[in-house]
Enzyme design. Structure first.
Site, PDB file in Angstrom:
ATOM      1  N   HIS A  98      10.318  22.121  -1.332  1.00  0.00           N
ATOM      2  CA  HIS A  98      10.708  22.299  -2.547  1.00  0.00           C
ATOM      3  C   HIS A  98      12.260  22.682  -3.095  1.00  0.00           C
ATOM      4  O   HIS A  98      11.871  23.308  -2.309  1.00  0.00           O
ATOM      5  CB  HIS A  98      10.064  22.828  -4.624  1.00  0.00           C
ATOM      6  CG  HIS A  98       9.512  23.755  -3.601  1.00  0.00           C
ATOM      7  ND1 HIS A  98       8.173  23.979  -3.060  1.00  0.00           N
ATOM      8  CD2 HIS A  98       9.801  25.372  -4.210  1.00  0.00           C
ATOM      9  CE1 HIS A  98       8.442  26.044  -2.787  1.00  0.00           C
ATOM     10  NE2 HIS A  98       8.866  26.186  -3.213  1.00  0.00           N
ATOM     11  N   LEU A  99      12.994  21.879  -3.918  1.00  0.00           N
ATOM     12  CA  LEU A  99      14.575  22.319  -4.100  1.00  0.00           C
ATOM     13  C   LEU A  99      14.419  23.206  -5.597  1.00  0.00           C
ATOM     14  O   LEU A  99      14.433  22.289  -5.876  1.00  0.00           O
ATOM     15  CB  LEU A  99      15.393  21.483  -3.390  1.00  0.00           C
ATOM     16  CG  LEU A  99      16.861  21.824  -4.251  1.00  0.00           C
ATOM     17  CD1 LEU A  99      17.042  23.191  -3.189  1.00  0.00           C
ATOM     18  CD2 LEU A  99      17.520  20.650  -3.550  1.00  0.00           C
TER      19      LEU A  99
HETATM   20  P1  5GP Z   1       8.312  29.493  -4.119  1.00  0.00           P
HETATM   21  O1  5GP Z   1       7.492  30.683  -4.365  1.00  0.00           O
HETATM   22  O2  5GP Z   1       7.861  28.372  -3.262  1.00  0.00           O
HETATM   23  O3  5GP Z   1       9.221  29.147  -3.781  1.00  0.00           O
HETATM   24  O4  5GP Z   1       8.397  28.496  -5.849  1.00  0.00           O
HETATM   25  C1  5GP Z   1       7.092  27.283  -6.011  1.00  0.00           C
HETATM   26  C2  5GP Z   1       8.032  27.213  -7.288  1.00  0.00           C
HETATM   27  O5  5GP Z   1       6.621  26.012  -8.370  1.00  0.00           O
HETATM   28  C3  5GP Z   1       7.426  28.247  -8.618  1.00  0.00           C
HETATM   29  O6  5GP Z   1       9.431  29.213  -9.322  1.00  0.00           O
HETATM   30  C4  5GP Z   1       6.171  28.151  -9.460  1.00  0.00           C
HETATM   31  O7  5GP Z   1       6.760  29.150 -10.722  1.00  0.00           O
HETATM   32  C5  5GP Z   1       6.509  26.751  -9.124  1.00  0.00           C
HETATM   33  N1  5GP Z   1       4.600  26.612  -9.954  1.00  0.00           N
HETATM   34  C6  5GP Z   1       3.798  26.533  -9.290  1.00  0.00           C
HETATM   35  N2  5GP Z   1       2.711  26.074  -9.845  1.00  0.00           N
HETATM   36  C7  5GP Z   1       3.607  25.332 -10.735  1.00  0.00           C
HETATM   37  C8  5GP Z   1       3.324  24.192 -11.419  1.00  0.00           C
HETATM   38  O8  5GP Z   1       1.734  24.063 -11.568  1.00  0.00           O
HETATM   39  N3  5GP Z   1       3.332  23.617 -12.612  1.00  0.00           N
HETATM   40  C9  5GP Z   1       4.992  23.898 -12.605  1.00  0.00           C
HETATM   41  N4  5GP Z   1       5.745  22.822 -13.505  1.00  0.00           N
HETATM   42  N5  5GP Z   1       5.737  25.048 -11.324  1.00  0.00           N
HETATM   43  C10 5GP Z   1       4.338  25.598 -10.251  1.00  0.00           C
END
Ligand code: 5GP
Ligand code: ZN
Length: 112
Positions: A98-99
């Protein structure tokens, strides 16, 4: 299928979608760290940047160009940040590439 972002991509889990096409979905982060915080994902499951293959080049290019378009649409005229978190030290918590598009306030550098 256990991947939460695959479930968001195929609408098994609700999200606030801001853009969708045949390859990508963009939706608002559930825990925004800034006034604008959008995540762009491919519908195809890829674990992260660490798992990219040469054949994914065009797809990742589309993610970045789409990030720019979304940032323009959301009016992030003063600038913004595009972030890929990778692995444990990179702060990656969801293993579906994800970006992050983050903006709407001045952002600090270096990151914590
Ligand atoms: P990472 O830390 O892996 O780069 O980012 C994951 C992001 O996904 C986090 O900013 C977190 O808030 C978001 N996220 C996690 N679960 C969900 C979800 O169920 N829905 C949405 N819209 N965002 C999510
Ligand atoms: Zn997935």
């Amino acid at each position: 299928m256990e991947c939460i972002f695959c479930k968001i991509a195929n609408k098994e889990i609700k999200s606030d979608i801001v853009y969708e096409d045949e390859l990508l979905v963009a939706f608002k982060d559930i825990k925004p760290v800034a006034p604008t915080h959008v995540l762009i994902i491919p519908k195809k499951h890829i674990d992260g940047v660490q798992a990219l293959k040469e054949e994914d080049e065009a797809l990742v290019g589309k993610m970045i160009v789409k990030a720019k378009e979304i940032a323009d649409q959301l009016g992030l005229k003063e600038g913004y940040r595009l972030v890929f978190n990778i692995g444990e030290h990179g702060g990656q918590t969801i293993n579906h590439i994800h970006l992050h598009v983050i903006g709407g306030r001045p952002l600090m550098w270096p990151p914590g």
